[in-house]
Design a protein around this motif. Structure first.
Motif, PDB file in Angstrom:
ATOM      1  N   PHE A   1       0.821  -1.314   0.071  1.00  0.00           N
ATOM      2  CA  PHE A   1       0.058   0.188   0.298  1.00  0.00           C
ATOM      3  C   PHE A   1       0.847   1.206   0.011  1.00  0.00           C
ATOM      4  O   PHE A   1       0.657   2.090  -0.883  1.00  0.00           O
ATOM      5  N   THR A   2       1.846   1.442   1.134  1.00  0.00           N
ATOM      6  CA  THR A   2       2.511   2.557   1.159  1.00  0.00           C
ATOM      7  C   THR A   2       3.397   2.615  -0.092  1.00  0.00           C
ATOM      8  O   THR A   2       4.042   3.753  -0.392  1.00  0.00           O
ATOM      9  N   GLY A   3       3.910   1.440  -0.754  1.00  0.00           N
ATOM     10  CA  GLY A   3       4.692   2.073  -2.018  1.00  0.00           C
ATOM     11  C   GLY A   3       3.897   2.322  -3.299  1.00  0.00           C
ATOM     12  O   GLY A   3       4.217   2.833  -4.339  1.00  0.00           O
ATOM     13  N   CYS A   4       2.661   1.828  -3.481  1.00  0.00           N
ATOM     14  CA  CYS A   4       1.554   2.222  -4.286  1.00  0.00           C
ATOM     15  C   CYS A   4       1.110   3.632  -4.497  1.00  0.00           C
ATOM     16  O   CYS A   4       0.608   4.244  -5.423  1.00  0.00           O
ATOM     17  N   VAL A   5       1.114   4.263  -3.173  1.00  0.00           N
ATOM     18  CA  VAL A   5       0.450   5.618  -3.196  1.00  0.00           C
ATOM     19  C   VAL A   5       1.197   6.543  -4.074  1.00  0.00           C
ATOM     20  O   VAL A   5       0.613   7.404  -4.543  1.00  0.00           O
ATOM     21  N   PRO A   6       2.599   6.389  -4.139  1.00  0.00           N
ATOM     22  CA  PRO A   6       3.245   7.362  -4.912  1.00  0.00           C
ATOM     23  C   PRO A   6       3.105   7.261  -6.284  1.00  0.00           C
ATOM     24  O   PRO A   6       3.253   7.984  -7.100  1.00  0.00           O
ATOM     25  N   TYR A   7       2.970   5.831  -6.600  1.00  0.00           N
ATOM     26  CA  TYR A   7       2.443   5.445  -8.134  1.00  0.00           C
ATOM     27  C   TYR A   7       1.149   5.949  -8.586  1.00  0.00           C
ATOM     28  O   TYR A   7       1.168   6.904  -9.529  1.00  0.00           O
ATOM     29  N   LEU A   8       0.455   6.047  -7.733  1.00  0.00           N
ATOM     30  CA  LEU A   8      -0.937   6.718  -7.870  1.00  0.00           C
ATOM     31  C   LEU A   8      -0.933   8.093  -8.042  1.00  0.00           C
ATOM     32  O   LEU A   8      -1.525   8.623  -8.964  1.00  0.00           O
ATOM     33  N   LEU A   9      -0.288   8.714  -7.218  1.00  0.00           N
ATOM     34  CA  LEU A   9       0.139  10.177  -7.152  1.00  0.00           C
ATOM     35  C   LEU A   9       0.915  10.597  -8.599  1.00  0.00           C
ATOM     36  O   LEU A   9       0.338  11.646  -9.053  1.00  0.00           O
ATOM     37  N   SER A  10       1.738   9.850  -8.861  1.00  0.00           N
ATOM     38  CA  SER A  10       2.513  10.341  -9.921  1.00  0.00           C
ATOM     39  C   SER A  10       1.691   9.968 -11.436  1.00  0.00           C
ATOM     40  O   SER A  10       1.987  10.819 -12.172  1.00  0.00           O
ATOM     41  N   ALA A  11       0.687   8.838 -11.448  1.00  0.00           N
ATOM     42  CA  ALA A  11      -0.041   8.804 -12.795  1.00  0.00           C
ATOM     43  C   ALA A  11      -0.962  10.060 -12.635  1.00  0.00           C
ATOM     44  O   ALA A  11      -1.206  10.450 -13.724  1.00  0.00           O
ATOM     45  N   ALA A  12      -1.584  10.317 -11.331  1.00  0.00           N
ATOM     46  CA  ALA A  12      -2.415  11.590 -11.305  1.00  0.00           C
ATOM     47  C   ALA A  12      -1.571  12.747 -11.925  1.00  0.00           C
ATOM     48  O   ALA A  12      -2.310  13.666 -12.603  1.00  0.00           O
TER      49      ALA A  12
END
Length: 464
Positions: free
Chosen positions: A374-385
């Motif tokens: 979860f904590t690793g994927c939050v930056p992925y989500l924000l970067s895609a956004a």
């Protein structure tokens, strides 16, 4: 500033000035960094972990590989806009402001130091194959600490040493794994594969469940983007290293798992504690496979730790330069590595290792490891956004339709993939991960308050 690509057609927020970067990573080192961080210790247990779901888990590998390549392409595009250290912090900050950047940095940093401790503990099981530890917790703790601090020492020596260690360790682990993944295919027995869906649930349910177990294995695709400030010609190299490293890792994962599935009978694989060792034993007809795989595993995890420690130092370094992480994280040593960041993750990892061997593996440490996806994927989500934001703000007269469609597909796939990964982590992981994420808010409030106060004082002094 106007730039030609639709993904880069809006004015970014100007980052704080950084010291001149020592760009020591070429394409080989950057690719090795990506591969080394993706391929850690998990691959040696993955086939047995997903075997209860049947060969549908191979389809899950394919889906995850496509998503990981989409993320690699996304980070390559974003690195062309901001070719600096700390990419996954910089991208949300430039698009949405400092608070989004801080949340991304905080979440990623949390994932890093928890994962580092988990990897160090994972070394112990393989060392025990080589040198029996007889269940002595003191010896196991010493081995785990050595596995943590030796790569930390390589980081203190500088990014040149980090790159060299990463290349060597990646070759040492990639070659034997690839040999098994290729030579082993010629000895595959299709009767060993077992049923396509052995879970008893729907195919879509089995696919999602097996994918959830495989999520952690693809963390690290962002490694070149996070260290872009140390990469030569980052506008081109980050994208190429991210894609090449991700594709090579996915190839090893998929072919290696297929080989293990075909060499070890399904009923035995489900209960295997060392599936790759069992596969080598089946391939050679001897019992030396366990020792060989244990050696490869130790090299693999040590190299993975080497890269993750660098990642754990780079992200807060970028945020600290903007006053959004404690100031010591911005200090850079002679070798070009943020030394305080290395110390911080090593000390925090040491505390978690001590907790693991005093309180037991089923307590707090296990809960912390659960939330790393979860904590690793939050930056992925924000970067895609952030990429979607830049595309939405693109200057109409500079838009190239083909480029826009390509970048939009990559951004949407990356956002959807990241969202799916977070959902697949499970309710407990998301709940606990959100608590960890929100725990950083008081830190942001304190640092932002001090930063604004200092800026107000400077303005008052200048006015006077």
């Amino acid at each position: 500033m106007t730039v030609p690509s639709p993904a880069e057609a809006a004015e970014p927020v100007e980052p704080a000035p950084a010291p001149p970067a020592r760009r020591t990573f070429g394409l080989a080192a950057a690719t090795a960094l990506v591969m080394g961080n993706i391929i850690g210790g998990g691959i040696f247990a993955l086939p047995a972990t997903v075997a209860p779901y049947g060969t549908v888990s191979l389809l899950a590998f394919v889906v995850l590989s496509v998503g990981a390549v989409a993320l690699a392409l996304l980070f390559g595009r974003l690195a062309r806009r901001s070719p600096v250290t700390g990419g996954l912090y910089v991208y949300p900050r430039d698009a949405f402001g400092e608070f989004a950047g801080f949340l991304s940095a905080w979440s990623y940093w949390t994932m890093c130091w928890v994962s580092i401790a988990a990897l160090a503990v994972a070394v112990v099981g393989y060392v025990d194959v080589l040198i029996p530890l007889h269940g002595n917790h003191a010896l196991e703790g010493i081995v785990a600490l050595a596995a943590l601090w030796l790569p930390a020492a390589a980081n203190f020596a500088g990014t040149r040493w980090v790159g060299a260690v990463q290349v060597v360790s990646t070759v040492l682990k990639f070659v034997p794994l690839l040999l098994l993944a290729t030579v082993g295919l010629f000895f595959v027995d299709t009767d060993n594969f077992g049923p396509f869906n052995a879970s008893g649930q729907s195919v879509s349910g089995a696919l999602a469940a097996s994918a959830a177990l495989l999520l952690y294995s693809f963390l690290g695709v962002e490694s070149a983007a996070v260290s872009a400030g140390e990469v030569r010609d980052p506008e081109r190299t980050v994208a190429r290293a991210s894609v090449l490293g991700t594709l090579a890792s996915a190839l090893v994962y998929l072919l290696g798992t297929v080989a293990v599935f075909g060499l070890v009978p399904h009923g035995r694989l489900v209960d295997s504690g060392a599936p790759f060792a069992d596969a080598v034993n089946a391939l050679t007809g001897s019992s030396w496979g366990g020792t060989a795989i244990a050696l490869v595993a130790v090299v693999s995890i040590t190299g993975c730790l080497n890269g993750w420690i660098l990642m754990a130092a780079q992200m807060p370094y970028a945020a600290a330069r903007d006053g959004l992480f404690p100031a010591p994280f911005a200090r850079v040593g002679k070798g070009g590595v943020p030394g305080f960041g290395v110390w911080a993750c090593a000390v925090l990892g040491t505390l978690l290792i001590a907790l693991n061997y005093t309180a037991g593996p089923d307590t707090t440490f296990r809960v912390l490891v659960l939330i790393t996806t979860f904590t690793g994927c939050v930056p992925y989500l924000l970067s895609a956004a952030a990429q979607l934001y830049w595309l939405a703000r693109g200057t109409r007269e500079r838009v190239r339709p083909a480029g826009l469609v390509r970048d939009l597909i990559v951004a949407v796939l990356s956002f959807g993939f990241s969202f799916w990964l977070i959902a697949g982590a499970g309710y407990a992981a998301v709940y606990q991960g959100v608590l960890f994420l929100f725990a950083g808010i008081p830190v942001y409030v304190w640092l932002r308050g001090r930063k604004d106060k200092a800026e107000a004082t400077d303005k008052a002094g200048a006015a006077a």
